[in-house]
Design an enzyme around this catalytic site. Structure first.
Site, mmCIF file in Angstrom:
data_model
loop_
_atom_site.group_PDB
_atom_site.id
_atom_site.type_symbol
_atom_site.label_atom_id
_atom_site.label_comp_id
_atom_site.label_asym_id
_atom_site.label_seq_id
_atom_site.Cartn_x
_atom_site.Cartn_y
_atom_site.Cartn_z
ATOM 1 N N HIS A 17 0.864 -1.139 0.003
ATOM 2 C CA HIS A 17 0.117 -0.017 -0.040
ATOM 3 C C HIS A 17 0.887 1.279 0.166
ATOM 4 C CE1 HIS A 17 -3.570 2.318 0.486
ATOM 5 N NE2 HIS A 17 -2.941 2.943 1.448
ATOM 6 N N ASP A 55 -6.409 -3.293 3.594
ATOM 7 C CA ASP A 55 -5.241 -2.638 4.273
ATOM 8 C C ASP A 55 -5.364 -2.675 5.896
ATOM 9 O OD1 ASP A 55 -4.283 -1.754 1.719
ATOM 10 O OD2 ASP A 55 -5.841 0.162 1.962
ATOM 11 N N GLU A 82 8.269 0.997 -2.219
ATOM 12 C CA GLU A 82 7.659 0.012 -2.576
ATOM 13 C C GLU A 82 8.620 -0.769 -3.337
ATOM 14 O OE1 GLU A 82 3.939 0.751 -4.887
ATOM 15 O OE2 GLU A 82 3.683 2.677 -3.979
#
Length: 191
Positions: free
Chosen positions: A89, A130, A160
């Site tokens: 996320h 999430d 990420e």
């Protein structure tokens, strides 16, 4: 995979929730079986889950990565692969996450809120978006001249693309232990 950072792991299949996803073409170029499976192809969420589960079992999937997979998974699928589904996320959960928070919207919200730091979170998937146990997080500075697009790119490059492969490596080495909501990283010599 190609860098050699993660050993003893192979991508056995790619499933996309978008028919025109570049991942489908990319995987085919590498000889990896790839398929488009959409909720709209099924009469019920249960049938969708069953199709995904069947596909994963056909290829002997041990770990499911939700890299840009834009469909919410059902309880049956999540139970079948408990603590074997990883999502990334583009924020530091629990900030700017949950239903409706994906893609560029996350970065727009970060900037709109005036946050000074954002980042990325890799977590195990559970039934709520999430909300699963956090594996890794990495912070990224929010700059005064950021746009949602520049921030999105920097979060990808500086967070990420670093923590997702690391989480996969740790999983493949059997070094992640979940106790309640906490994920502990075991030492290499103590699996």
């Amino acid at each position: 995979m190609e860098s050699g950072f993660i050993k003893n792991v192979s991508i056995v299949t790619v499933v996309s929730s978008k028919e025109d996803a570049f991942a489908l073409e990319r995987s085919k170029r590498h000889g990896i079986p790839a398929v488009y499976i959409s909720k709209s192809q099924f009469c019920s969420p249960e049938e969708y889950d069953a199709a995904l589960i069947n596909h994963m079992h056909t290829y002997g999937v041990k770990l499911v990565l939700l890299c840009g997979f834009m469909s919410i998974l059902g309880r049956t699928f999540i139970s079948e692969f408990k603590e074997r589904i990883i999502n990334i996320h583009p924020s530091l959960i629990p900030a700017f996450c949950g239903k409706g928070y994906y893609g560029i919207k996350v970065h727009e919200e970060v900037l709109g809120y005036g946050a000074k730091v954002t980042g990325a979170t890799v977590h195990f998937v559970d039934i709520k978006p999430d909300s699963g146990p956090i594996i890794l997080q990495k912070a990224v500075e929010v700059r005064d001249d950021d746009t949602p697009q520049t921030l999105q790119r920097r979060v990808m490059e500086q967070a990420e693309w670093i923590i997702l492969p690391e989480a996969v490596r740790l999983f493949s080495e059997n070094r992640l232990k979940v106790i309640g909501r906490r994920v502990f990283i075991l030492r290499q010599d103590n699996p």
